[in-house]
Design an enzyme around this catalytic site. Structure first.
Site, PDB file in Angstrom:
ATOM      1  N   SER A   1      -7.471 -14.787  35.313  1.00 39.50           N
ATOM      2  CA  SER A   1      -6.767 -15.736  34.441  1.00 39.50           C
ATOM      3  C   SER A   1      -7.574 -16.937  33.969  1.00 39.50           C
ATOM      4  O   SER A   1      -7.128 -17.661  33.088  1.00 39.50           O
ATOM      5  CB  SER A   1      -5.519 -16.251  35.145  1.00 39.50           C
ATOM      6  OG  SER A   1      -4.495 -15.326  34.955  1.00 39.50           O
TER       7      SER A   1
ATOM      8  N   SER B   1      -3.823 -15.787  32.385  1.00 41.47           N
ATOM      9  CA  SER B   1      -2.663 -16.611  32.172  1.00 41.47           C
ATOM     10  C   SER B   1      -2.995 -18.061  31.814  1.00 41.47           C
ATOM     11  O   SER B   1      -2.130 -18.775  31.332  1.00 41.47           O
ATOM     12  CB  SER B   1      -1.804 -16.598  33.433  1.00 41.47           C
ATOM     13  OG  SER B   1      -2.522 -17.158  34.527  1.00 41.47           O
TER      14      SER B   1
ATOM     15  N   LYS C   1      -3.535 -26.960  34.189  1.00 41.89           N
ATOM     16  CA  LYS C   1      -2.587 -25.855  34.008  1.00 41.89           C
ATOM     17  C   LYS C   1      -1.255 -26.230  34.644  1.00 41.89           C
ATOM     18  O   LYS C   1      -1.223 -26.910  35.671  1.00 41.89           O
ATOM     19  CB  LYS C   1      -3.188 -24.600  34.661  1.00 41.89           C
ATOM     20  CG  LYS C   1      -2.379 -23.330  34.482  1.00 41.89           C
ATOM     21  CD  LYS C   1      -3.149 -22.142  35.054  1.00 41.89           C
ATOM     22  CE  LYS C   1      -2.382 -20.837  34.960  1.00 41.89           C
ATOM     23  NZ  LYS C   1      -3.170 -19.697  35.457  1.00 41.89           N
TER      24      LYS C   1
HETATM   25  N1  GLN Z   1      -3.675 -10.707  34.258  1.00 47.18           N
HETATM   26  C1  GLN Z   1      -3.604 -10.772  35.663  1.00 47.18           C
HETATM   27  C2  GLN Z   1      -2.168 -10.707  36.124  1.00 47.18           C
HETATM   28  O1  GLN Z   1      -1.333 -10.632  35.303  1.00 47.18           O
HETATM   29  C3  GLN Z   1      -4.281 -12.003  36.169  1.00 47.18           C
HETATM   30  C4  GLN Z   1      -3.422 -13.165  36.365  1.00 47.18           C
HETATM   31  C5  GLN Z   1      -4.109 -14.315  37.039  1.00 47.18           C
HETATM   32  O2  GLN Z   1      -5.313 -14.300  37.268  1.00 47.18           O
HETATM   33  N2  GLN Z   1      -3.325 -15.320  37.374  1.00 47.18           N
HETATM   34  O3  GLN Z   1      -1.878 -10.716  37.271  1.00 47.18           O
END
Ligand code: GLN
Length: 454
Positions: free
Chosen positions: A155, A131, A56
């Site tokens: 994410s 994400s 990532k």
């Molecule tokens: N959807 C969650 C957020 O927007 C999770 C993001 C993540 O786990 N990095 O914070």
């Protein structure tokens, strides 16, 4: 060498999915030929010999660009390598490129990337989840063997569910965060995204274990996957609110209920529990993570890293304009929210209160797991949704995290398994949570469940 080439070809074929921000083609081929040479020389081979990994775009890899899918890190190159990445390299893995994600890992659909949305690997009209959407799609569409993601509130697990792969968020402190660009430091964890539970276990084993660079780690040494001791007949805890919730898609419910019946018919026990705190989880998560993010992201000021506005005339305007031009809308929204909840007249009402609720959620989660082997819950309340469907409505997007944030608030390990599909053929994920530092058991139970569906 041939294997790397075949992944490179796949990446080329699926270029429209926008999963990769950069592919290190020459380097990957060179590494492959070095590894081929190792065989010829009869040298000892690492546990990940020739495994092709995508990372990532929030993981540091020395001498390579890292941008967190943000314009503000334009041109920035890592000065060192993340511990997790280094441990894979030490076992002869090949890093093929960096994957697209939501900017600063903030999002649930990958539509917040400064470099365009990623598209779902099963149906390109749908979001891949976020994400870590690029990593999920890279694995699901066979552009690499395995990928690394990061998980602050879902994410890894949510995009894994949306693309039909396995995704693990390890126990907080299990894998070093050194070299992971921070979003919310008391939540963030690096984890594997893979086709199988076995691969997830192997990667976790290799990446886990103390690291002097991360003071928040538990000091229990690397995971020993051979040491699992699960019982023949298991007890699963199921949150009533996770079946009755009005936001749940009926097919998510029917498939989940079918799984519960299957488990019962095999002699396992399902124990239902009420969890009135469910509605408090998303608000608690967003108060605390935005607070941490507002502090973590203050380093991006146009002075030390990446992008600096050309229109700046003095120090103040360098800060203001670089941030205004460099950050996207969602990141700005969260910095403002975080600054608000930390401000002296709001601190008690929001930040401190949320800390207390977090503690209650932790305690309740522990209590439930004292009487059962795992918590079982759908990973998401729906299958992957359409691109653009929720991007104008941040609250709807935040609610996509309903079932995933508990593990990060409490610190427990949680895995998403691609157990079944809906009638349209879209993958639906099932999530398992176990006690802290019991990834061994988590993997064994996961394998049991996966075996049902082969
Ligand atoms: N959807 C969650 C957020 O927007 C999770 C993001 C993540 O786990 N990095 O914070």
């Amino acid at each position: 060498m041939q294997l790397v080439q075949s992944y490179l070809d796949k990446i080329e074929t699926h270029i429209e999915l926008n999963a990769f921000l950069e592919v290190w083609k020459d380097e990957a081929l060179e590494k492959a030929s070095e590894l081929d040479q190792k065989i010829t020389n009869g040298e000892s081979l690492g546990k990940l010999f020739g495994v092709v990994v995508a990372i990532k775009d929030n993981l540091a890899y020395e001498g390579h660009k890292v941008s967190n899918s943000s314009k503000i890190l334009e041109g920035f190159e890592s000065l060192y390598t993340a511990t997790a990445v280094q441990r894979l390299l030490d076992q002869d893995a090949i890093i093929i490129g960096r994957t697209n994600c939501d900017e600063f890992a903030m999002g649930a659909s990958n539509e917040n990337s400064a470099f365009g949305s990623v598209k779902n690997a099963v149906n390109p009209d749908l979001v891949p989840g976020g994400s870590s959407g690029g990593s999920a799609v890279a694995v699901a569409a066979n552009m690499c063997h395995v990928a690394l993601g990061s998980d602050t509130g879902g994410s890894i697990r949510q995009p894994a569910a949306f693309n039909g792969i396995v995704g693990l968020k390890p126990t907080y402190g299990r894998i070093s965060r050194w070299g992971l660009l921070a979003y919310a430091s008391s939540f963030d964890q690096i984890g594997p995204m893979t086709h199988s539970v076995e691969d997830a276990a192997l990667l976790t084993q290799i990446m886990s274990g103390a690291d002097g660079q991360d003071a928040s780690m538990n000091q229990i040494g690397p995971l020993e996957i051979e040491k699992s001791s699960i019982k023949e007949k298991l007890t699963f805890s199921v949150m009533r609110e996770a079946i009755d919730n009005p936001s749940l898609d009926p097919e998510v419910v029917s498939n989940f209920k079918a799984l519960l019946s299957k488990l019962e018919s095999q002699g396992h026990t399902i124990r239902y529990f009420d969890f009135p705190l469910l509605d408090s989880m998303v608000p608690t998560y967003y108060v605390l993570t935005t607070a941490e993010a507002s502090s973590n992201l203050s380093r991006y000021s146009g002075m030390m890293y990446g992008y600096r506005s050309e229109n700046a005339t003095d120090l103040e305007s360098t800060y203001t304009l670089s941030r205004t031009e460099g950050f996207g809308t969602e990141v700005k929204r969260r910095i403002m929210l975080g600054t608000f909840v930390l401000s002296s007249d709001q601190y008690d009402a929001y930040y401190e209160k949320a800390q207390k609720v977090r503690r209650v959620i932790q305690n309740e989660t522990r209590k439930i797991l004292e009487n059962s082997d795992a918590i079982l819950i759908p990973t998401t309340s729906t299958a992957a949704f359409k691109l653009g469907e929720k991007s104008k409505d941040p609250i709807a997007m935040y609610l996509a995290d309903l079932f995933t944030v508990q593990a990060n608030l409490a610190g427990n390990p949680a895995i998403s398994l691609p157990l079944y599909k809906n009638l349209e053929g879209l993958p639906l994920g099932v999530q398992l949570l176990t006690k802290e530092n019991t990834e061994n058991d988590l993997f064994s139970i996961s394998q049991k469940l996966m075996d049902f569906y082969v």
